[in-house]
Design a protein around this motif. Structure first.
Motif, PDB file in Angstrom:
ATOM      1  N   HIS A 206       0.792  -1.167   0.133  1.00  0.00           N
ATOM      2  CA  HIS A 206       0.216  -0.124  -0.014  1.00  0.00           C
ATOM      3  C   HIS A 206       1.039   1.320   0.047  1.00  0.00           C
ATOM      4  CE1 HIS A 206      -3.945  -1.931   0.956  1.00  0.00           C
ATOM      5  NE2 HIS A 206      -3.134  -2.703   1.387  1.00  0.00           N
ATOM      6  N   VAL A 207       0.165   2.181  -0.622  1.00  0.00           N
ATOM      7  CA  VAL A 207       0.872   3.579  -0.578  1.00  0.00           C
ATOM      8  C   VAL A 207      -0.045   4.496   0.215  1.00  0.00           C
ATOM      9  CG1 VAL A 207       0.037   4.329  -2.650  1.00  0.00           C
ATOM     10  CG2 VAL A 207       1.726   5.675  -1.655  1.00  0.00           C
ATOM     11  N   ALA A 208       0.363   5.519   1.012  1.00  0.00           N
ATOM     12  CA  ALA A 208      -0.438   6.169   1.898  1.00  0.00           C
ATOM     13  C   ALA A 208       0.032   7.552   2.345  1.00  0.00           C
ATOM     14  CB  ALA A 208      -0.541   5.388   3.634  1.00  0.00           C
ATOM     15  N   PRO A 209      -0.586   8.582   2.496  1.00  0.00           N
ATOM     16  CA  PRO A 209      -0.142   9.997   2.887  1.00  0.00           C
ATOM     17  C   PRO A 209       0.810   9.911   3.970  1.00  0.00           C
ATOM     18  CG  PRO A 209      -2.591   9.863   3.318  1.00  0.00           C
ATOM     19  CD  PRO A 209      -1.981   8.485   2.598  1.00  0.00           C
ATOM     20  N   THR A 210       1.502  10.798   4.291  1.00  0.00           N
ATOM     21  CA  THR A 210       2.242  11.154   5.576  1.00  0.00           C
ATOM     22  C   THR A 210       1.451  11.314   6.407  1.00  0.00           C
ATOM     23  OG1 THR A 210       4.301  11.552   4.156  1.00  0.00           O
ATOM     24  CG2 THR A 210       4.148  12.168   6.514  1.00  0.00           C
ATOM     25  N   ALA A 211       1.494  11.022   7.697  1.00  0.00           N
ATOM     26  CA  ALA A 211       0.321  11.533   8.628  1.00  0.00           C
ATOM     27  C   ALA A 211       0.545  12.832   9.064  1.00  0.00           C
ATOM     28  CB  ALA A 211       0.758  10.754   9.991  1.00  0.00           C
ATOM     29  N   LEU A 212      -0.702  13.194   9.416  1.00  0.00           N
ATOM     30  CA  LEU A 212      -1.097  14.913   9.456  1.00  0.00           C
ATOM     31  C   LEU A 212      -0.617  15.329  10.749  1.00  0.00           C
ATOM     32  CD1 LEU A 212      -4.253  15.646   7.663  1.00  0.00           C
ATOM     33  CD2 LEU A 212      -1.909  15.843   6.662  1.00  0.00           C
TER      34      LEU A 212
END
Length: 320
Positions: A206-212
């Motif tokens: 999976h690819v995911a956004p960096t945590a906010l």
């Protein structure tokens, strides 16, 4: 070494909270008047009591009454609030706002996980209706403390998605979107959907956004955590707009809102597939702080944001 002045630890909105609570003689009524919640106002009152060193509001029979100290402080509080209105009247006051003549800066913090056409459409609208205003867009990241910046008045509005938005902020729902998976055209999930099972989903790359925020997860992994599940994230990127190109050239899986995915189907060999694990809808909000709640210019900004979101989601395919 000199000690830090007490007033350095006080935010202007606390003065408004103090004035409203004492005027209303009730935390619940004050919360309604402030468009806040009772737990938030109770916490603010607790902070005021610690700062002032007085209970301020005490129970008397079936109601609440202000202490003598609270009554003595009402006049200085009113004076301070009037002075603040005069000082910040250009933006945070209640005077009429004329978008076409406004020479102000709108400061917006937003993620790019939302529809990729949203921010361009918003900027276009702002330039058309408020051509003399400046717009600064900040990227949300773990290093960007949007809650503190909203409280300090350094940011006017935050736009993003949360499973549970922060309770101390004002919340405006923009829209909800179905969560789906975006994969390359040759991915197993697209070629053999019968084999696209929950187990296969969790075991995929999976690819995911960096945590906010530091130590936090996005809404996808927050929901999986609640189910006791964990997916295998092999790529994290703060540049969400680049992810679709990564998918087209790999076996990576992106889980996000359908609207974001639709925008990339025509230009890249990608496919949208259903998630084999059920997720709640991804809901996008705009958040703002009590310090700017009454500003006519920012009320106009929030209404504009809401209208742009409504128009984009009404005909998503026509705009792709």
């Amino acid at each position: 070494m000199t000690s830090r002045p007490v007033f350095d630890t006080i935010e202007l909105h606390l003065v408004r909270v103090f004035h409203t609570v004492i005027s209303e003689r009730s935390v619940s009524r004050a919360a309604m008047h402030l468009s806040s919640t009772q737990p938030v106002v109770s916490a603010q009152l607790k902070r005021l009591r610690a700062l002032i060193g007085d209970p301020l509001l005490v129970r008397a029979g079936s109601g609440m009454v202000p202490t003598e100290v609270a009554l003595q402080l009402m006049e200085p509080a009113e004076t301070l609030l009037r002075s603040a209105e005069q000082l910040f009247g250009g933006k945070a006051g209640s005077r009429a706002f004329t978008p076409g003549a406004a020479e102000i800066e709108f400061r917006i913090a937003a993620s790019d996980y939302i529809d990729p056409l949203f921010l361009p459409a918003l900027v276009t609208r702002l330039r058309q209706e408020a051509p003399r205003a400046r717009v600064t867009i900040h990227a949300l990241s773990a290093e960007f403390d949007y809650r503190a910046r909203l409280a300090r008045g350094e940011v006017d509005l935050v736009i993003g998605n949360w499973l549970e938005p922060p309770a101390e902020l004002h919340i405006g729902r923009l829209f909800s979107d179905e969560i789906v998976c975006l994969v390359g055209a040759d991915h197993l999930a697209a070629r053999r959907p019968d084999e696209w099972t929950p187990a296969h989903y969790l075991e995929s790359d999976h690819v995911a956004p960096t945590a906010l925020h530091t130590g936090g997860h996005g809404v996808i992994d927050e929901h999986l955590d609640r189910l006791g599940l964990r997916r295998r994230i092999v790529v994290r990127s703060p540049h969400f707009a680049l992810v679709p190109t990564m998918l087209a050239q790999s076996s990576l899986v992106l889980t996000t809102g359908r609207l974001f995915c639709l925008r990339h189907l025509e230009r890249l060999p990608l496919r949208i597939v259903s998630s084999p694990i059920a997720f709640p809808a991804m809901t996008y909000y705009q958040l703002w702080h009590d310090v700017t709640h009454s500003a006519t210019s920012l009320r106009w900004l929030r209404e504009t944001v809401r209208d742009v979101a409504r128009r984009l989601t009404a005909q998503p395919l026509a705009l792709s």
